[in-house]
Design a protein around this motif. Structure first.
Motif, short mmCIF file in Angstrom:
data_model
loop_
_atom_site.label_atom_id
_atom_site.label_comp_id
_atom_site.label_asym_id
_atom_site.label_seq_id
_atom_site.Cartn_x
_atom_site.Cartn_y
_atom_site.Cartn_z
N ALA A 73 0.76 -1.29 0.07
CA ALA A 73 -0.16 0.22 0.00
C ALA A 73 0.90 1.13 0.03
O ALA A 73 0.43 2.25 -0.62
N THR A 74 1.81 1.47 0.80
CA THR A 74 2.83 2.27 0.86
C THR A 74 3.50 2.33 -0.34
O THR A 74 3.72 3.73 -0.92
N TYR A 75 4.06 1.43 -1.29
CA TYR A 75 4.60 1.38 -2.30
C TYR A 75 3.76 2.19 -3.33
O TYR A 75 4.23 2.92 -4.14
N ASN A 76 2.53 1.74 -3.51
CA ASN A 76 1.59 2.39 -4.34
C ASN A 76 1.30 3.68 -4.28
O ASN A 76 1.30 4.64 -5.33
N ILE A 77 1.22 4.44 -2.98
CA ILE A 77 1.08 5.72 -2.54
C ILE A 77 2.29 6.52 -3.15
O ILE A 77 2.28 7.50 -3.71
N ILE A 78 3.62 6.03 -2.70
CA ILE A 78 4.72 6.77 -2.73
C ILE A 78 5.02 6.68 -4.50
O ILE A 78 5.47 7.49 -4.99
N SER A 79 4.66 5.69 -5.01
CA SER A 79 4.71 5.50 -6.59
C SER A 79 4.02 6.59 -7.19
O SER A 79 4.20 7.31 -8.28
N THR A 80 2.77 6.96 -6.80
CA THR A 80 1.65 7.79 -7.26
C THR A 80 2.25 9.22 -6.95
O THR A 80 2.28 9.91 -8.11
N ILE A 81 2.68 9.47 -5.86
CA ILE A 81 3.12 10.68 -5.49
C ILE A 81 4.63 10.91 -6.39
O ILE A 81 4.50 11.95 -6.94
N THR A 82 5.12 9.92 -6.59
CA THR A 82 6.48 10.30 -7.29
C THR A 82 6.29 10.77 -8.72
O THR A 82 6.80 11.40 -9.41
N ASN A 83 5.52 9.87 -9.20
CA ASN A 83 4.85 10.17 -10.71
C ASN A 83 4.10 11.55 -10.91
O ASN A 83 4.32 12.34 -11.97
N GLU A 84 3.45 12.06 -9.76
CA GLU A 84 2.56 13.25 -9.87
C GLU A 84 3.86 14.50 -9.57
O GLU A 84 3.43 15.62 -10.01
N LYS A 85 5.06 13.90 -9.10
CA LYS A 85 5.90 15.09 -8.70
C LYS A 85 6.98 15.20 -9.81
O LYS A 85 8.09 15.54 -9.30
#
Length: 413
Positions: free
Chosen positions: A294-306
């Motif tokens: 779950a954390t991996y998915n959140i950080i991946s999403t944040i990373t792509n958006e940033k």
């Protein structure tokens, strides 16, 4: 790069996407909470069972036999001589000079010792059942067993108030419809038959003990065995039950008689507990690994958006390592907050389970579920979860920071 600047950027990323952040924290919290609950539930039930097991048997039992056949005179005199098929038996069983042996052990033993006589017999009361008869001295028995506190009817000292008196288990009493005050027949292996009065009923909590074991005076057990004056067992109770195996080896080395610790007597059961512990660790690891996804998915999403923010920071001269640290700090923030809430959830789950009672058909009472509250569960679950969170953030952050800023800006345009 100043740590405060990196933390401020990470905090801004976390707080601008509140829903994603809460989802990540909830995943970590649920994983930690259920892990703590599973560990407390499994180990609590296991420890409770071991306590019942230890309380119903001596920590160390000295038996009137040797582990190996005695060395033959020819073997001592001639090194080339080898003897085979030598029977490991005694012409007259029993521990020689038991009082001297007990006095010697009490001089250094961290606990106490009491004599007993163990033999097999048949109890007859409108039906015959094979049982193990243990002859005890009530005055010394209270020092080496919990029998006195396990009495449901009568007292352990009542054995001295009637000839050939016995104390039986509650399960055996129900099986043969025996009540305190009834008279039963005991038949020994040598054909000896005596009439015995039931003066007490005990309950240990283990069916095999309550249904197959009775207590009498040492003299009664010696009569049933057909060998008056013989003590064939010494039972030890230690201050620390976990030292039983070490003490058993020392006692056997001193006395020469076979000394069996409760761990050795239940080695098959303890080996099954080792398998159970491995299963618990596997389940705990799977739960924590799931929460890390779950954390991996959140950080991946944040990373792509940033990605544009990453390009700007690198264009301003920020190093790749500093950019990666920002996203690792974000994961750490999500992990730490999730772990704290996971500890709370874990404690509440454990407390809720401890309020549940299960009906015990043997005792006829409602027994609460045993839960082990251990700080180690919280520390281990939190530490592994934090490690998984930061590890899950490292890989998408490394991938994003390796892209050239110009490619990100051109792709965005």
């Amino acid at each position: 790069m100043a740590a405060n600047l990196l933390f401020n950027i990470a905090w801004t990323h976390v707080t601008t996407r509140v829903r994603q952040t809460l989802v990540g924290m909830a995943g970590v919290a649920m994983g930690v909470g259920f892990t703590i609950m599973m560990a407390g539930l499994m180990q609590g039930s296991q420890i409770d069972f071991l306590h019942q097991l230890v309380d119903t048997m001596p920590h160390v039992t000295i038996q009137d036999e040797r582990r190996t056949a005695p060395e033959q005179p020819a073997e001592r005199e001639y090194g080339a001589v080898q003897m085979s098929n030598v029977a490991n038996v005694n012409n007259r069983p029993g521990i020689k000079s038991p009082e001297s042996v007990m006095a010697s052990l009490r001089s250094w033993l961290p606990g106490d010792v009491a004599p007993s006589v163990r033999t097999t017999a048949i109890i007859d009361h409108d039906g015959r059942v094979g049982i193990t008869l243990i002859g005890i001295d009530p005055r010394q028995e209270v020092k080496v067993s919990k029998l006195a506190s396990q009495m449901r009817e009568g007292r352990i000292t009542d054995l001295q108030r009637a000839p050939n008196a016995i104390i039986i288990g509650q399960a055996l009493a129900e099986k043969l419809a025996i009540k305190t005050g009834n008279t039963v027949s005991l038949i020994g292996g040598q054909g000896t038959e005596v009439s015995s009065s039931v003066v007490g009923i005990f309950r240990s909590g283990l069916k095999r003990v309550d249904e197959g074991q009775i207590y009498a005076l040492i003299s009664t057990a010696q009569i049933m065995m057909g060998q008056p004056g013989i003590i064939n067992e010494l039972r030890l109770r230690l201050d620390d039950p976990l030292s039983a195996e070490t003490i058993a080896k020392e006692v056997e080395g001193q006395t020469g008689y076979k000394s069996v610790s409760w761990e050795e007597a239940n080695s098959d059961l303890l080996s099954s507990f080792a398998v159970r512990d491995f299963i618990v660790l596997t389940v705990m690891g799977a739960m924590l690994l799931t929460s890390s996804f779950a954390t991996y998915n959140i950080i991946s999403t944040i990373t792509n958006e940033k990605r544009q923010d990453i390009a700007i920071m690198k264009s301003l001269g920020m190093r790749e390592t500093s950019v990666r640290r920002i996203f690792i700090i974000e994961a750490a923030i999500i992990g730490i907050v999730g772990i704290v809430f996971g500890w709370i959830i874990g404690y509440l789950l454990c407390y809720s389970w401890s309020q549940i009672t299960i009906y015990n058909t043997l005792t006829g009472t409602n027994v609460p579920i045993s839960i082990l509250y251990s700080p180690l569960h919280y520390i281990v679950a939190g530490g592994i979860s934090l490690l998984c969170c930061t590890g899950a953030a490292f890989f998408p952050a490394r991938k994003a920071t390796r892209v050239h800023p110009v490619e990100i800006i051109r792709g965005a345009s």
